[in-house]
Structure formats: structure tokens, C-alpha cells
Design an enzyme around this catalytic site. Structure first.
Site, PDB file in Angstrom:
ATOM      1  N   ALA A  74       0.441  -1.238  -0.060  1.00 54.71           N
ATOM      2  CA  ALA A  74      -0.396  -0.171  -0.104  1.00 54.71           C
ATOM      3  C   ALA A  74       0.759   1.286   0.269  1.00 54.71           C
ATOM      4  O   ALA A  74       2.286   0.884   0.222  1.00 54.71           O
ATOM      5  CB  ALA A  74      -1.007  -0.109   1.009  1.00 54.71           C
ATOM      6  N   LYS A  75       0.891   2.548  -0.361  1.00 55.06           N
ATOM      7  CA  LYS A  75       1.399   3.116   0.317  1.00 55.06           C
ATOM      8  C   LYS A  75       0.271   5.133  -0.249  1.00 55.06           C
ATOM      9  O   LYS A  75      -1.158   4.721  -0.118  1.00 55.06           O
ATOM     10  CB  LYS A  75       2.003   3.608  -1.203  1.00 55.06           C
ATOM     11  CG  LYS A  75       3.127   4.645  -0.676  1.00 55.06           C
ATOM     12  CD  LYS A  75       4.533   4.119  -0.455  1.00 55.06           C
ATOM     13  CE  LYS A  75       4.962   5.249  -0.076  1.00 55.06           C
ATOM     14  NZ  LYS A  75       6.434   4.237   0.344  1.00 55.06           N
ATOM     15  N   GLY A  76       0.605   5.933   1.317  1.00 50.97           N
ATOM     16  CA  GLY A  76      -0.349   6.943   1.139  1.00 50.97           C
ATOM     17  C   GLY A  76       0.319   8.098   0.786  1.00 50.97           C
ATOM     18  O   GLY A  76       1.212   8.399   0.899  1.00 50.97           O
TER      19      GLY A  76
END
Ligand code: NAD
Length: 435
Positions: free
Chosen positions: A124-126
Site C-alpha cells: 500500500a502507499k498513502g
């Protein structure tokens, strides 16, 4: 029985296979590497389609009351690329240049990275589009807490576990953990990694990415029959990854001839005193004014005549425009995505041994995994145990990738993608497609 994802007449249809890529789009660059590996693996078309698409993309507005009393609204993203192997894992980036395409690429890289070192995590990444350097601590805290509450439904030790990335740090992770815990009505340390050690962080986490770079660089030198002692190195970026990698390589006997940060680059034929450079950055917040080497142009650092080049700053710095000028024999990609897909072919032709980002900088997520395990077990390891286990995982992963590269006669990047995609694909086949 596992779902058969191959239809009898299906063939993978790769979009615009031979087109020259847009070097500025990291998602395109990531996908072109994925496509190449998927073809070599003869991936079933159904699975190919599944793995080419992020599982979930969240876009939120993040209103923040500024110190002036005005309200500003920022845009925040969280992308869960693939969670078939376990909870999504990936950092949160605060930067004015954040885009959804970039966050998607970084989330996919996290998926492949966790798989290449065989961690039970997805990717994931934000990111939030903002300029944290112009914000007060109070504004940053309010931004972090509102962003956290905006992505609350996906967060959780079993579902989505953030970590620091560009312009976020231990303090930001403490706010994420506190906000999540307030909503849950009890303390949940394992919802983020990269926390302060006093509140469930792991010893060795801060140095882990740079340490991992040092370990795989030594493995590459051994493979190429080169002696670690006296090996010359240039490091682009002197932040968390670059400074630690430079320091540990220097301790192993390497000569760090070039270092740089966003304020400038420095060269010293006899080797830069890395401890002095770290002290300078602590005192002055950057390398600006460093006296331990001659100032050179930032771009020239990449083309120095050294054995090892370690880009540890930004994406897309080795491109089709400068790849033919690279003189290093080994590139250890400390940063995510420093080499464009177009540059890969040029480096291959020149015979440069590239340790790809998804392997080279996986030390950080590996110790993040250790942190998550320690939090969940409520039992904390010594720094030596952390470092020994990190060394074992990095060495094993390097050997796994090298074996695949040799067997299939492909470069290390393609081999790393093949290994990680095949691991993710295996789990998909076993789990099937839920209907
Ligand atoms: P950081 O913010 O601590 O350091 C970045 C460094 O790069 C700074 O010294 C900065 O001045 C320098 N820099 C920026 N622009 C530059 C330019 N044009 N030329 C030369 N130097 C420049 O960040 P970090 O945590 O060290 O991360 C660096 C890279 O490594 C990023 O790509 C990040 O995604 C990746 N990475 C970090 C970790 C981690 O654990 N920190 C893990 C995996 C990958």
C-alpha cells in the site's frame, strides 16, 4: 480446488508493448517491468488482469484549520495495491508533488518488495498533497489526524499498516497511532511501524534501509569477485537511507568518494569522512557548506568514476538521458524507482549490475515487519537480534533473485519481479476468485 484463471483461448494482451515509455510516469515504468516479468512467467491472462489493477484507491479531502484561523483543504490518497499475502504495508508521504499515479506505483512496488523478501504482507502507499516544510507542527498534527480519520476504515493491524515515507517521521506515526487508538478506545501499537522506540517501535528500524543496502552491496561485490575494502562509492541523497548506507559501507572499508543532498554534491578522491558529514547535517540541517570535499554539480555525482553508485534520494534520476554516462559497475537502488525503464536497457548493454529497489531497499520494510511482530507479541528484541535477522533475510533474498537471474538469463530487476509476482500469483491461485 484452486480456480483455473486461464481460459483456453486467452492470451495476455500487453498494452502498447513496444512504445517508448513516458519516463515521468512511475506507474507506467512499474507496469512495463511487471509486463516483462509476467510474460516470462507465462502468467495466466486472468491473473495478469487482477495483478495489473490496484485493489482499492481512496481519495479524500482533508480540511485543516491553519494557525491563522483559515481553513485549507488538502487532498489525500491511500492505495491498497494487493493484499492477497497479508495486511497492506506501505508508507505515508507528505509532499507537494504527490499524485495518484505516483501513490499507485509506490503501492505496487510495496507489494512486490514485501513478496521479494517473503514477508506476509501486501502493498500500500498513502500521500497528502501539501508542503510540510511550510507548515507548523500544530498544522501538521491536525493534517495527520484528519487524514488518519479519513482512511480509518482501511487501517488496522490486520488490514493496513502505514509507516513513514518522504517528509513523515516517527512523530507523525505517533499521531497516526494515537488517532487510531482513540477511535478504537484502546491502544493499538501495531497499526503503524516506524514509531518511536518508547511506544512500541523497533530497535534498528531507523538504520534498517541503509543497513539492507550495505548488506546487498556486499553480496553483489562478492558475486562480481570484487573486494569490499577500497571499493569506491558515490551516494546521492544524504537522508535516512543515504547517510546510513554511506556510514555502514565506510565501516566495511569502502571509500565514499561522493555524497550529495538537495543543496549540493561533494567529491573527495581520498574518501569523505562520513561521520563528519553526518555531524554537519545534524548541525546545519543539510550538507550546505560542508568542507570535507570539493563541491561538484549535483548531476555529476551520478556519473563519477566509482565502483558503486547508490541513488538514495528521488525517483527517475537515471534516465535515457544520462544512463550511457554512468561509470559505476554496481548500482544499489536505495531510493524507490531511481532508474527509469528506458534507462534499464542502456545499463544492461553497458553491463552494469543493478540491485533493484524492490530488493535493495527492502531492509526498511523487513524491520517494519519485525516491529509489527514485536508489537503483536508484546515482546521486544535486542538490536543485535534485529540486525542478525535482517542480514539473514537480505542475504537469502539476494541469493534467491540472483539464482533466478542466472537460470533465466535476465537482469536482477526482472528476476526480482519474477520472484515476487510468482509468489503473489501462487497465493491468488490457491485462494481463487471470490464470487
Ligand atoms: P530523506 O528525506 O531522509 O532523505 C532524502 C535525501 O535526498 C535528503 O538528503 C535530500 O536532501 C536528498 N535529495 C533530495 N533531492 C535531491 C537531489 N535532487 N539531489 C540530491 N539529493 C537530493 O528520505 P529517505 O527516507 O532517506 O528516502 C530516500 C529514498 O529512499 C526515497 O525514494 C524513499 O522512498 C526511499 N526509501 C526509504 C526508506 C526508509 O526506510 N526511509 C525505505 C525504502 C525506500
Amino acid at each position: 480446488m484452486a480456480t483455473d484463471l486461464r481460459l483456453p483461448t486467452d492470451k495476455i494482451v500487453r498494452p502498447d508493448k513496444d512504445r517508448f515509455l513516458n519516463e515521468d510516469n512511475p506507474f507506467e515504468g512499474m507496469m512495463s517491468r511487471f509486463d516483462q516479468a509476467a510474460e516470462l512467467l507465462d502468467l495466466e491472462p486472468g491473473l495478469y488482469k487482477v495483478l495489473r489493477n490496484p485493489e482499492k484507491q481512496i481519495i479524500i479531502s482533508v480540511p485543516v484549520v491553519l494557525d491563522s484561523g483559515e481553513v485549507e483543504v488538502y487532498t489525500g490518497y491511500r492505495v491498497l495495491y494487493n493484499t492477497s499475502r497479508g495486511p497492506a504495508k506501505g508508507g505515508i508521504r507528505f509532499d507537494e508533488h504527490v499524485t495518484l499515479e505516483e501513490v499507485k506505483a509506490l503501492a505496487a512496488w510495496m507489494t512486490w518488495k514485501c513478496a521479494v523478501v517473503n514477508l506476509p504482507f501486501g502493498g500500500a502507499k498513502g500521500g497528502v498533497i501539501c508542503d510540510p516544510l511550510k507548515m507548523s507542527v500544530g498544522e501538521l498534527e491536525r493534517l495527520t489526524r484528519r487524514y488518519t480519520s479519513g482512511i480509518m476504515n482501511t487501517l488496522g493491524p490486520d488490514s493496513d499498516v502505514p509507516a513513514p515515507d518522504v517528509n513523515t517521521n516517527e512523530r507523525v506515526m505517533a499521531w497516526v497511532m494515537d488517532t487510531y487508538s482513540m477511535h478504537m478506545r484502546h491502544t493499538v501499537t501495531s497499526v503503524v511501524t516506524g514509531k518511536p522506540v518508547e511506544m512500541g517501535g523497533s530497535l534498528g528500524r531507523r538504520e534498517a534501509t541503509g543497513r539492507g543496502c550495505m548488506i546487498v552491496t556486499k553480496e553483489a561485490l562478492k558475486h562480481l569477485g570484487m573486494d569490499v575494502k577500497g571499493t569506491t562509492v558515490a551516494v546521492q541523497g544524504f537522508g535516512n537511507v543515504g547517510s546510513v548506507a554511506a556510514q555502514l559501507l565506510a565501516r566495511e572499508g569502502c571509500k565514499i568518494q561522493g555524497i550529495s543532498d538537495r543543496t549540493g554534491a561533494y567529491y573527495n578522491k581520498n574518501g569523505i569522512d562520513i561521520d563528519a558529514a553526518i555531524k554537519h547535517v545534524k548541525e546545519h540541517k543539510s550538507l550546505d557548506g560542508f568542507k570535507g570535499g570539493d563541491a561538484i554539480a549535483n548531476a555529476d555525482l551520478l556519473t563519477l568514476d566509482v565502483d558503486v553508485l547508490l541513488p538514495a534520494a528521488l525517483e527517475n534520476v537515471i534516465t535515457s538521458k544520462n544512463a550511457d554516462k554512468i561509470r559505476a559497475k554496481i548500482i544499489c537502488e536505495g531510493a524507490n524507482g531511481p532508474t527509469t525503464a528506458n534507462a534499464d536497457a542502456i545499463l544492461d548493454q553497458k553491463g552494469v549490475f543493478v540491485i533493484p529497489d524492490i530488493l535493495a531497499n527492502a531492509g526498511g520494510v523487513t524491520v517494519s515487519y519485525f516491529e509489527w511482530v514485536q508489537d503483536r507479541g508484546g515482546y521486544f528484541w535486542t538490536e543485535d537480534v534485529v540486525n542478525d535477522r535482517l542480514r539473514d533475510i537480505m542475504r537469502t533474498s539476494f541469493a534467491d533473485v540472483l539464482r533466478l537471474a542466472t537460470t533465466h538469463k535476465v537482469n536482477m530487476r526482472t528476476a526480482a519481479y519474477m520472484l515476487s509476482i510468482s509468489r503473489v500469483a501462487t497465493v491468488h491461485r490457491l485462494r481463487g476468485v471470490y464470487a
